[in-house]
Design an enzyme around this catalytic site. Sequence first.
Site, short mmCIF file in Angstrom:
data_model
loop_
_atom_site.label_atom_id
_atom_site.label_comp_id
_atom_site.label_asym_id
_atom_site.label_seq_id
_atom_site.Cartn_x
_atom_site.Cartn_y
_atom_site.Cartn_z
CB SER A 284 -0.89 0.01 1.25
OG SER A 284 -1.57 1.25 1.41
CE1 TYR B 176 -4.48 -2.22 4.99
CE2 TYR B 176 -3.50 -0.06 4.56
CZ TYR B 176 -4.08 -1.23 4.11
OH TYR B 176 -4.25 -1.42 2.75
#
Length: 298
Positions: A190, A203
């Site tokens: 990401s 995350y």
Amino acid sequence: MATDQLEFTNPVERFASISPPEQRQPEPGLEAKMDPVPDIGEHTYRGTGRLRGRKALITGGDSGIGAATAVAFAREGADVAIAYLPVEETDAANVARIIAESGQRVVQIPGDLMDPEYPSRVVEEAVRELGGLDILVNNAAKQVAIEGLADLSDDQLEETFTANILSMFRLTRAALPHLQPGSSIINTTSIQAYQPSPTLLDYAATKAAINNFSKGLAEELAPKGIRVNAVAPGPIWTAIQPSDGQPIEKLPDFGKDVGLGRAGQPTELAPAYVFLASSESSYVLGATIHVNGGQPTP
């Protein structure tokens, strides 16, 4: 409105700049209930046979990036097994329909990556039903926004790391005995690995770990002819966003701060996965392809 991907189009306008209304679903969320519903490529991805005869396993293949990748792989000629949570059956059935209508075999394998036994089971079932395995896409992830570190519970911390990185180790380890030279492993990281948001500390940390895991594993497996790479999405409109992945009040402006001025659609990620899965990327190992609408990365 989306246009055919083979047309020469302005990327700013290829997909609409959405302003999703404030909405919330219980985690993990269902794509079918989103407003607007994301584009996973059913009507916008056209294949050219680049993965003909290949056999792929994709985690999180029921919706979002995983679903778009599954659709693209099928349109490129691959048979596909999708792994997903049982509560996501509605979305998974829709993806299975698209794959079948594309003329490819599809295997649905519901289960929970939080269960340490599931990774081995899903790999064995995929191998048995597909007759082998040569593409593994580690894509499933947990993302829950918080206000800051003080609000991050031990339970969430452990669940995020188990779902996002520990399961990736387990799945890949289980798949290795079945992967032959020419196989490809693709991990979803990401933009958060490079630009961590204070609301996504757990995350973001797992996504940085995925980058590191991908590069180290690429070195180990290169002599065996197995390539490992990663894809780093930016703000993509998926079910993870309205199911606590973002603060609800931020949804209307989601993705509008990138260069293209809009959030990406899942189908816009699919070509990166197809490229890394195909023999066209035979000299690409340990790389991270950034698909983020114009966010600067190292």
